[in-house]
Design a protein around this motif. Structure first.
Motif, PDB file in Angstrom:
ATOM      1  N   GLU A 140       0.830  -1.201   0.000  1.00 16.44           N
ATOM      2  CA  GLU A 140       0.000   0.000   0.000  1.00 16.44           C
ATOM      3  C   GLU A 140       0.867   1.254   0.000  1.00 16.44           C
ATOM      4  OE1 GLU A 140      -3.772   1.800   2.498  1.00 16.44           O
ATOM      5  OE2 GLU A 140      -1.971   1.235   3.600  1.00 16.44           O
ATOM      6  N   ALA A 167      -3.776  -1.516   6.614  1.00 14.85           N
ATOM      7  CA  ALA A 167      -3.705  -1.660   5.156  1.00 14.85           C
ATOM      8  C   ALA A 167      -4.648  -2.745   4.649  1.00 14.85           C
ATOM      9  CB  ALA A 167      -2.271  -1.965   4.716  1.00 14.85           C
ATOM     10  N   ARG A 170      -7.995  -1.307   4.052  1.00 18.55           N
ATOM     11  CA  ARG A 170      -8.129  -0.256   3.033  1.00 18.55           C
ATOM     12  C   ARG A 170      -7.731  -0.729   1.642  1.00 18.55           C
ATOM     13  NH1 ARG A 170      -5.073   2.273   7.238  1.00 18.55           N
ATOM     14  NH2 ARG A 170      -3.200   1.867   5.998  1.00 18.55           N
ATOM     15  N   PHE A 171      -6.767  -1.607   1.573  1.00 17.49           N
ATOM     16  CA  PHE A 171      -6.085  -1.970   0.347  1.00 17.49           C
ATOM     17  C   PHE A 171      -6.857  -3.056  -0.406  1.00 17.49           C
ATOM     18  CE2 PHE A 171      -2.032  -3.855  -1.540  1.00 17.49           C
ATOM     19  CZ  PHE A 171      -1.786  -2.769  -2.355  1.00 17.49           C
TER      20      PHE A 171
END
Length: 263
Positions: A140, A167, A170-171
């Motif tokens: 990320e 991460a 979100r990723f």
């Protein structure tokens, strides 16, 4: 505005809600329910801010006094909110020093699409959740298009989520049940597939083409990338090293490879 005394206080470690949440510390329960347990004020706030569905939020009075802003963010996006005692927090916790903030969350209902022009890091049977989380955090940070996880530890394992510093929430993460089939499909989409391996035919990673879409595969900590995947990939690569070490930690190797393909 979250007010602490508005919420039901759970004092028993055997409360059904607590037992259900504790069960999510196991991969089997996460697979069966489609839920996972987050621990920590920052992670819980990240989940709320990134659209993760929170079904239950738990916090201690001490945590509320210290992490009120983060708890407010999680609680305002949760279906149900509970206060818990320190003893209950210890029951829920996967750490030595719990912060006293927990959220039960629903796993993403859909998998992200793969871009034909993106760079992706693929893990093959990574067992250590700290490695998996660190790889996601690095991918990320350096601007990879996403991550493909095949086998190994669960992306929703508590240690992996903590190591990723959010991460993995979100990723874009694609979970591949069949690594070889997934790699073949990626090649059909026009992505070049590379694998890290100490083979005679391997090329210096600094010298291989990096234009267009590509996938870099990093293998298991002990046995590396599977032979079946090595056979289907376009090229194996190695990281040039000057010292006497024969190999690198999986997360460290992944970080170098990600950097080479995104710099």
């Amino acid at each position: 505005m979250v007010k602490m005394d508005h919420y039901e206080l759970l004092t028993s470690r055997q409360n059904p809600k607590i037992r259900e949440a504790c069960a999510l510390l196991t991969a089997a329960a996460r697979r069966q329910t489609g839920l996972f347990l987050l621990e920590g004020a920052r992670l819980c706030a990240d989940a709320a801010q990134n659209g993760v569905q929170i079904t239950d939020c738990f916090f201690t009075d001490a945590a509320f006094n210290k992490y009120g802003k983060e708890i407010a963010s999680a609680a305002e996006n949760a279906g149900r909110v509970y206060r818990i005692t320190d003893a209950v927090a210890e029951k829920l916790s996967d750490t030595r020093t719990p912060q006293g903030v927990f959220c039960v969350c629903r796993q993403r209902p859909t998998e992200p699409e793969i871009r034909s022009d993106g760079f992706y890091l693929m893990t093959d049977n990574i067992q250590n959740p700290d490695n998996l989380g660190a790889i996601a955090r690095t991918a990320e940070a350096f601007g990879a298009a996403g991550m493909i996880v095949s086998g190994g530890c669960d992306v929703f394992a508590p240690k992996a989520l903590r190591a990723s510093m959010g991460a993995l929430l979100r990723f874009p993460v694609l979970r591949a049940d069949d690594a070889v089939l997934t790699a073949a499909q990626l090649k059909k989409q026009g992505l070049r597939v590379y694998a890290a391996a100490l083979h005679r035919a391997s090329a210096d990673v600094t010298a291989v083409p990096k234009t267009g879409g590509s996938v870099m595969i990093v293998g298991n900590e002990g046995s590396g990338v599977s032979e079946a995947l090595l056979e289907i990939c376009d090229q194996t690569v190695y990281i040039p090293m000057r010292g006497r070490a024969e190999s690198l930690n999986a997360a460290v190797a992944a970080a170098i490879l990600i950097w080479e393909f995104t710099k």
